[in-house]
Design an enzyme around this catalytic site. Structure first.
Site, PDB file in Angstrom:
ATOM      1  N   LYS A   1       3.801 -15.396   2.934  1.00  0.00           N
ATOM      2  CA  LYS A   1       3.718 -16.178   1.694  1.00  0.00           C
ATOM      3  C   LYS A   1       5.158 -16.486   1.288  1.00  0.00           C
ATOM      4  O   LYS A   1       5.627 -16.136   0.192  1.00  0.00           O
ATOM      5  CB  LYS A   1       2.963 -15.342   0.631  1.00  0.00           C
ATOM      6  CG  LYS A   1       2.614 -16.084  -0.631  1.00  0.00           C
ATOM      7  CD  LYS A   1       1.533 -17.138  -0.464  1.00  0.00           C
ATOM      8  CE  LYS A   1       1.295 -17.870  -1.770  1.00  0.00           C
ATOM      9  NZ  LYS A   1       0.494 -19.108  -1.599  1.00  0.00           N
TER      10      LYS A   1
ATOM     11  N   ASP B   1      -2.624 -18.347   2.434  1.00  0.00           N
ATOM     12  CA  ASP B   1      -3.793 -19.051   1.878  1.00  0.00           C
ATOM     13  C   ASP B   1      -4.316 -20.071   2.885  1.00  0.00           C
ATOM     14  O   ASP B   1      -5.532 -20.222   3.078  1.00  0.00           O
ATOM     15  CB  ASP B   1      -3.472 -19.703   0.519  1.00  0.00           C
ATOM     16  CG  ASP B   1      -2.049 -20.231   0.425  1.00  0.00           C
ATOM     17  OD1 ASP B   1      -1.264 -19.981   1.367  1.00  0.00           O
ATOM     18  OD2 ASP B   1      -1.719 -20.905  -0.556  1.00  0.00           O
TER      19      ASP B   1
ATOM     20  N   TYR C   1       0.821  -1.211   0.000  1.00  0.00           N
ATOM     21  CA  TYR C   1       0.000   0.000   0.000  1.00  0.00           C
ATOM     22  C   TYR C   1       0.856   1.262   0.000  1.00  0.00           C
ATOM     23  O   TYR C   1       0.382   2.339  -0.343  1.00  0.00           O
ATOM     24  CB  TYR C   1      -0.957   0.019   1.201  1.00  0.00           C
ATOM     25  CG  TYR C   1      -1.984  -1.108   1.197  1.00  0.00           C
ATOM     26  CD1 TYR C   1      -2.029  -2.013   0.158  1.00  0.00           C
ATOM     27  CD2 TYR C   1      -2.890  -1.253   2.224  1.00  0.00           C
ATOM     28  CE1 TYR C   1      -2.944  -3.048   0.144  1.00  0.00           C
ATOM     29  CE2 TYR C   1      -3.821  -2.286   2.226  1.00  0.00           C
ATOM     30  CZ  TYR C   1      -3.839  -3.185   1.182  1.00  0.00           C
ATOM     31  OH  TYR C   1      -4.753  -4.202   1.169  1.00  0.00           O
TER      32      TYR C   1
ATOM     33  N   ASP D   1      -5.022  -6.795   6.035  1.00  0.00           N
ATOM     34  CA  ASP D   1      -6.235  -6.097   5.610  1.00  0.00           C
ATOM     35  C   ASP D   1      -7.324  -7.122   5.287  1.00  0.00           C
ATOM     36  O   ASP D   1      -8.489  -6.999   5.700  1.00  0.00           O
ATOM     37  CB  ASP D   1      -5.891  -5.261   4.358  1.00  0.00           C
ATOM     38  CG  ASP D   1      -6.981  -4.260   4.032  1.00  0.00           C
ATOM     39  OD1 ASP D   1      -7.906  -4.104   4.839  1.00  0.00           O
ATOM     40  OD2 ASP D   1      -6.898  -3.631   2.958  1.00  0.00           O
TER      41      ASP D   1
ATOM     42  N   ASP E   1     -10.774  -8.626   7.921  1.00  0.00           N
ATOM     43  CA  ASP E   1     -12.189  -8.560   7.521  1.00  0.00           C
ATOM     44  C   ASP E   1     -12.828  -9.938   7.618  1.00  0.00           C
ATOM     45  O   ASP E   1     -13.971 -10.090   8.052  1.00  0.00           O
ATOM     46  CB  ASP E   1     -12.329  -8.029   6.088  1.00  0.00           C
ATOM     47  CG  ASP E   1     -12.503  -6.515   6.080  1.00  0.00           C
ATOM     48  OD1 ASP E   1     -12.072  -5.880   7.067  1.00  0.00           O
ATOM     49  OD2 ASP E   1     -13.046  -5.971   5.106  1.00  0.00           O
TER      50      ASP E   1
END
Ligand code: NAD
Length: 365
Positions: free
Chosen positions: A192, A224, A142, A248, A252
């Site tokens: 990852k 994942d 970001y 992020d 959620d």
């Protein structure tokens, strides 16, 4: 104690949910003998309308001269058409960056009273969900360099750079391990590392930090797999630490399994005590002004502000108890009110303001 709190009501449901949190804070002040001075600033869409920019310097300045910042939410479709730097969300990113807030904490707790509101199977929800995710907030994709260009083959191409340095990783890892010591002493780092170079550095640094905390159980998980495990068996998690974009998305997901996005608060902190506190949801333009928004995430964010930025743990616990008691008494805003008539028996649907009043009255010493 006297504390100065910067208040950002923002857009959409922001003003109505923040109003409920301020009532609760006023009640805390009266009961515990404190004085809270609120300095309200404009940020987000309302600041674009008034000043032509999402985070005017005079607003940002007030974030530095206070004990903590309480934010509702910013954004809305009417501002989605402007250029990137003029989007309301820039206000939140700008505050985090300017205030050096690198550590975003989002607890995901399933109130037993709301087990039916969780999309998980009852057998899973019954095991309980009580985890906290630490998301690195000022690095990664970001904040990396961005460009859109025409490549040599003539195709429009875009690139976002993903960069982390070891210090950015180390400092958030330490926050996670310190927090775990006060909880169930388990840290799971999500990356990852099978694909990304930044994740390989992430893993190496977090493993070094883990050695400083032999009393804390530690493991790595690929993102994942983490996404899958969060819905397959959320009870296994205590503290999760991860980079900006993975955090992020996972936060959620974690919030949804606790019943409603309207229930979850978050804190963003740096090295110092001044933090930014907000619910994790957005400005919910679809329900703004209808008095149906759930103010609990914002009220719990105010409780985090009391605990982490004002050293008022007892007061924060009093607010959390009030929320729990109001849920126990069967009061629900629309988002946590069961659609099923049978399950709704004995429950009372209330609006945003009434929920705020009930929690305010419920705050006891
Ligand atoms: P959202 O979180 O605002 O809403 C998603 C869904 O959840 C909607 O159906 C909404 O009605 C519901 N919801 C959200 N909060 C609720 C609450 N307290 N009580 C009951 N229901 C609630 O996400 P979105 O619709 O994707 O975004 C709306 C705007 O908010 C966008 O402009 C987005 O950029 C912005 N946003 C801001 C922040 C922030 O201020 N930190 C965070 C996320 C999104």
């Amino acid at each position: 104690m006297k504390k100065v709190i910067t208040v950002v009501k923002g857009d959409g449901i922001g003003p109505e949910i923040v109003e409920q949190a301020l009532k609760v804070l006023d009640r805390v002040a009266a009961l515990f003998g404190h004085e809270f001075e609120y300095q309200e600033i404009l940020a987000g869409g309302c600041a674009i309308d008034r000043y032509g920019e999402p985070l005017p310097p005079e607003s940002l300045e007030k974030c530095f001269c206070c004990d903590g910042v309480l934010l509702g939410a910013v954004g809305g479709p009417q501002w989605d058409v402007g250029p990137g730097h003029l989007r309301p969300e820039r206000a939140v990113l700008g505050m985090r960056k300017a205030m050096g807030l690198f550590s975003n904490a989002r607890p995901a707790y399933l109130y037993p009273q709301l087990a039916a509101a969780s999309p998980l199977k009852p057998s899973l929800a019954e095991n309980g969900i009580d985890l906290i995710i630490f998301r690195e907030l000022t690095g990664g994709l970001y904040f990396g360099r961005k460009e859109t260009f025409t490549a040599e083959d003539g195709l429009m191409t875009a690139a976002d750079e993903l960069v982390y340095n070891e210090e950015e990783i180390r400092r958030i890892a330490r926050v996670a391990f310190e927090t775990a010591r006060g909880r169930r002493k388990k840290v799971c780092s999500v990356d990852k590392a099978n694909v990304l170079e930044t994740s390989r550095l992430w893993r190496q640094v977090v493993e070094q930090v883990a050695e400083e905390y032999p009393d804390v159980e530690f493991r790595n998980l690929l993102v994942d797999n983490a996404a899958m495990q969060l819905v397959a068996n959320p009870a296994q998690f205590d503290v999760v630490v991860t980079e900006n974009m993975f955090g992020d998305i996972l936060t959620d997901e974690a919030s949804m399994i606790t019943g409603s996005i309207g229930m979850i608060p978050s804190s963003s902190l740096g090295y110092g005590k001044v933090g930014l506190y907000e619910p994790i949801h957005g400005s919910a333009p679809d329900i703004a002004g209808k008095d149906i928004a759930n103010p609990i995430g914002t009220i719990l964010a105010a409780a985090m502000l009391l605990e982490y930025s004002c050293d008022m743990k007892e007061e924060a616990e009093a607010v959390r108890r009030a929320v729990n008691n109001v849920l126990d008494a069967g009061y629900r805003t629309a988002d946590i009110f069961p659609k099923d008539a049978g399950m709704a028996a004995g429950l009372t649907k209330v609006g945003c303001r009434t929920m705020g009043d009930l929690i305010t009255e419920g705050v006891k010493k």
